[in-house]
Motif scaffolding. Structure first.
Motif, short mmCIF file in Angstrom:
data_model
loop_
_atom_site.label_atom_id
_atom_site.label_comp_id
_atom_site.label_asym_id
_atom_site.label_seq_id
_atom_site.Cartn_x
_atom_site.Cartn_y
_atom_site.Cartn_z
N VAL A 84 0.88 -1.18 0.00
CA VAL A 84 0.00 0.00 0.00
C VAL A 84 0.91 1.22 0.00
O VAL A 84 1.57 1.51 1.01
N GLU A 85 1.00 1.88 -1.15
CA GLU A 85 1.99 2.95 -1.33
C GLU A 85 1.50 3.89 -2.42
O GLU A 85 1.20 3.45 -3.52
N ASP A 86 1.42 5.20 -2.11
CA ASP A 86 0.93 6.15 -3.12
C ASP A 86 2.05 6.79 -3.93
O ASP A 86 1.79 7.48 -4.90
N ASP A 87 3.28 6.56 -3.56
CA ASP A 87 4.41 7.11 -4.32
C ASP A 87 4.78 6.12 -5.44
O ASP A 87 5.18 4.98 -5.18
N LEU B 160 2.66 -1.21 4.52
CA LEU B 160 1.67 -0.12 4.56
C LEU B 160 2.35 1.23 4.79
O LEU B 160 2.94 1.46 5.85
N ASP B 161 2.21 2.12 3.81
CA ASP B 161 2.65 3.50 3.99
C ASP B 161 1.65 4.19 4.91
O ASP B 161 0.45 3.93 4.83
N LEU B 162 2.12 5.05 5.80
CA LEU B 162 1.18 5.73 6.71
C LEU B 162 0.52 6.94 6.06
O LEU B 162 -0.65 7.19 6.28
N GLY B 163 1.29 7.69 5.25
CA GLY B 163 0.72 8.88 4.62
C GLY B 163 0.07 8.51 3.29
O GLY B 163 0.74 8.34 2.28
N LEU B 164 -1.27 8.35 3.30
CA LEU B 164 -1.99 7.90 2.10
C LEU B 164 -3.14 8.85 1.81
O LEU B 164 -3.69 9.46 2.73
N ILE C 72 11.66 3.33 8.18
CA ILE C 72 11.61 4.76 7.86
C ILE C 72 12.13 4.98 6.45
O ILE C 72 13.17 4.44 6.07
N LYS C 73 11.37 5.77 5.66
CA LYS C 73 11.80 6.07 4.29
C LYS C 73 12.92 7.11 4.30
O LYS C 73 12.89 8.01 5.13
N PRO C 74 13.84 7.07 3.36
CA PRO C 74 13.97 6.01 2.35
C PRO C 74 14.59 4.76 2.98
O PRO C 74 15.50 4.87 3.79
CA CA Z 1 2.68 8.43 1.07
#
Ligand code: CA
Length: 218
Positions: free
Chosen positions: A6-9, A50-54, A100-102
């Motif tokens: 789950v990733e919007d980038d 799961l990405d948190l910022g979606l 933590i990204k990246p």
């Molecule tokens: Ca995001």
């Protein structure tokens, strides 16, 4: 093993999908929280990244809804928001680990292996079933002490059969573990891979349980 990303980038998503597919995982990718919840309702995934910022529902809401539904799938949270608060909220909401990204793809893989091991109730990083040994970290397989060279799907199938001792897997369960939504699965694909595995291991290595499915002989 089937993984939901789950990733919007777009760039991160593409590189994670490519990286995980090269390690023989079947990966489905969605880009917002609502799609993640629908996907989790319809498909049995082994793990969720799961990405948190979606957009729409954020990752924390997704975790809370999944856990409220008693969905026990391991959740690995990824976040660009490098704040201690986000990580604590994620873990306290029911996530199992975070990155933590990246983040580095090799580290992602190692954390996935650790979570899958834990969810299968194993402490040992090597899977041993009778005369079969599988190393998920290197994807090396030995049978009766001899190395066995497997194709990507053969490896994924054998790893799925070996993950839980004494479990009979139906053909459709195995298909769901090996193929993502984009794959067209031939009706006899699993039988063909089982046939090849038996040739490379032995006829008795995988038992057919009539009308039910397949069992790894241990
Ligand atoms: Ca995001």
């Amino acid at each position: 093993m089937r993984i939901l990303l789950v990733e919007d980038d777009e760039m991160i998503g593409e590189s994670v999908v490519a990286g995980l597919e090269s390690e023989d995982y079947a990966v489905d990718w969605v880009k917002d929280g609502d799609s993640a919840l629908i996907a989790m309702n319809t498909t049995p995934f082994s793990l969720v990244i799961l990405d948190l910022g979606l957009p729409g529902k954020d990752g924390i809401q997704v975790i809370r809804e999944l856990r409220a539904r008693r969905n026990p799938t391991p959740i690995l949270v990824t976040t660009a928001r490098d704040t201690v608060d986000d990580r604590i909220r994620g873990l306290d909401s029911g996530a199992d680990d975070y990155l933590i990204k990246p983040y580095d793809l090799d580290e992602l893989s190692a954390r996935i292996r650790a979570l899958l091991r834990r969810s299968a109730g194993r402490a040992d990083p090597i899977i041993e079933r009778g005369e079969l040994r599988i190393s998920p970290a290197t994807r090396e397989v030995t049978y009766r002490g001899q190395p066995v060279i497997l194709s990507s799907k053969e490896y994924a199938l054998l790893a799925a059969l070996a993950e839980r001792q004494g479990v009979v897997w139906s053909r459709s369960q195995l298909e769901e573990k090996l193929y993502n939504w984009d794959n067209t699965v031939g009706s006899n694909a699993i039988e063909v891979h089982i046939h090849h595995l038996r040739k490379k291991l032995s006829d008795s290595a995988i038992k057919t349980v009539r009308g039910v499915g397949y069992l790894l002989e241990t």
